[in-house]
Design an enzyme around this catalytic site. Sequence first.
Site, PDB file in Angstrom:
ATOM      1  N   CYS A   1      31.367  40.961  33.680  1.00  7.60           N
ATOM      2  CA  CYS A   1      29.645  41.835  34.229  1.00  7.60           C
ATOM      3  C   CYS A   1      30.525  43.113  34.163  1.00  7.60           C
ATOM      4  CB  CYS A   1      29.581  41.995  35.921  1.00  7.60           C
ATOM      5  SG  CYS A   1      29.654  39.698  35.950  1.00  7.60           S
ATOM      6  N   ASP A   2      31.382  44.091  34.569  1.00  4.19           N
ATOM      7  CA  ASP A   2      31.412  45.268  34.904  1.00  4.19           C
ATOM      8  C   ASP A   2      32.066  46.158  34.106  1.00  4.19           C
ATOM      9  OD1 ASP A   2      29.509  44.885  37.091  1.00  4.19           O
ATOM     10  OD2 ASP A   2      31.480  44.496  38.636  1.00  4.19           O
TER      11      ASP A   2
ATOM     12  N   CYS B   1      34.424  41.062  39.082  1.00  5.56           N
ATOM     13  CA  CYS B   1      33.451  40.475  37.845  1.00  5.56           C
ATOM     14  C   CYS B   1      33.730  41.533  36.792  1.00  5.56           C
ATOM     15  CB  CYS B   1      31.995  39.884  37.659  1.00  5.56           C
ATOM     16  SG  CYS B   1      31.450  39.472  36.383  1.00  5.56           S
TER      17      CYS B   1
END
Length: 304
Positions: free
Chosen positions: A133-134, A130
């Site tokens: 997300c990261d 992701c």
Amino acid sequence: MLDIIIIGAGPAGLTAGLYAVRAGMEVLVLEAQSYGGQVNLTPEVENYPAIQKISGWELAQNIYDQAVAQGVKLRFETVKSVEAKEDRVTVVTRKESRDARALIIANGAKRRTLGIPGEDKFAGRGVSYCATCDGAFFKDRTAVVIGGGNTALEDALYLSNLCKKVYLVHRRDAFRGEKRLGGAVLARENIEVCWSSVPVSIEGDKAVEQITLRRVTDDETYVIPTDAVFVAIGLAPDNALFSSCAELDPAGYLVAGEDCHTSHPRIFAAGDTRTKLLRQIITAASDGAVAAVQAANLVNEEKM
Ligand code: NAP
């Protein structure tokens, strides 16, 4: 007994919930993780009608808010088993067993993994599924994105705004994703495309330090030093739980047509989880509406 249980709170499940409550059904949505599903992982959505541009997270939040405002009830519980009988479907979670006259499966699909050495070892330590997300963990560093579909193209563009350098590794010599996104990737100065290359292994000490690739045209292996590997190679169904109740196709998708009926009369499938031509947010939402109306028809006929 509930009228309808819906498994999954992505666009398909929440839209099914919305249509079901508006049809006067007593309905419960069960979600194992967070509402929104895969949409949460999409940086930007530009192809949902009436919305010019919106982050995936915000779109998911809007769908959820609308469903809840209209009376959809959601419980965060992981489904452990489903049993389909002649007069009901029993859905068992870690917390409770519930009966309903109809079940809508809208559990989406999960991200595919590479299955190469180093992938599991460095998950959460450089290997991610992701980018939204990261990505921020790798600001001003180097990242590799694997894949050639829309997700990989979008992830590469997203990361190129954060990272010093982004390598996009694709196993063929043409992208699968939209031309417009492919063009944007090729025009971005800090993205380098490694065409016709497949990942062989991910190496490092405590965290990712490099990835070894193999060029399929000449079988040569080569290494790219990197801090992160973002895997964006598509989706796979997650339907083992339902295999005793409804037919799955050889790839594991629930067999269901545009009417969302599965092989069991009380079970409907909506969104990415079913056999279909186009897996998009709009088609998932559309399935949710269709499945809810079909399930409500079944419930109403039995109550008459
Ligand atoms: P996808 O379209 O299935 O693309 C997967 C990509 O990964 C393909 O390029 C595939 O290569 C490659 N791949 C698959 N297995 C691989 C492996 N083991 N090793 C290396 N490469 C591998 O998946 P997606 O990009 O996640 O998209 C999923 C669906 O969501 C699609 O329908 C997509 O259009 C949709 N989506 C839409 C948007 C949007 O409209 N903005 C955004 C994201 C996703 P090949 O090309 O050689 O098969």
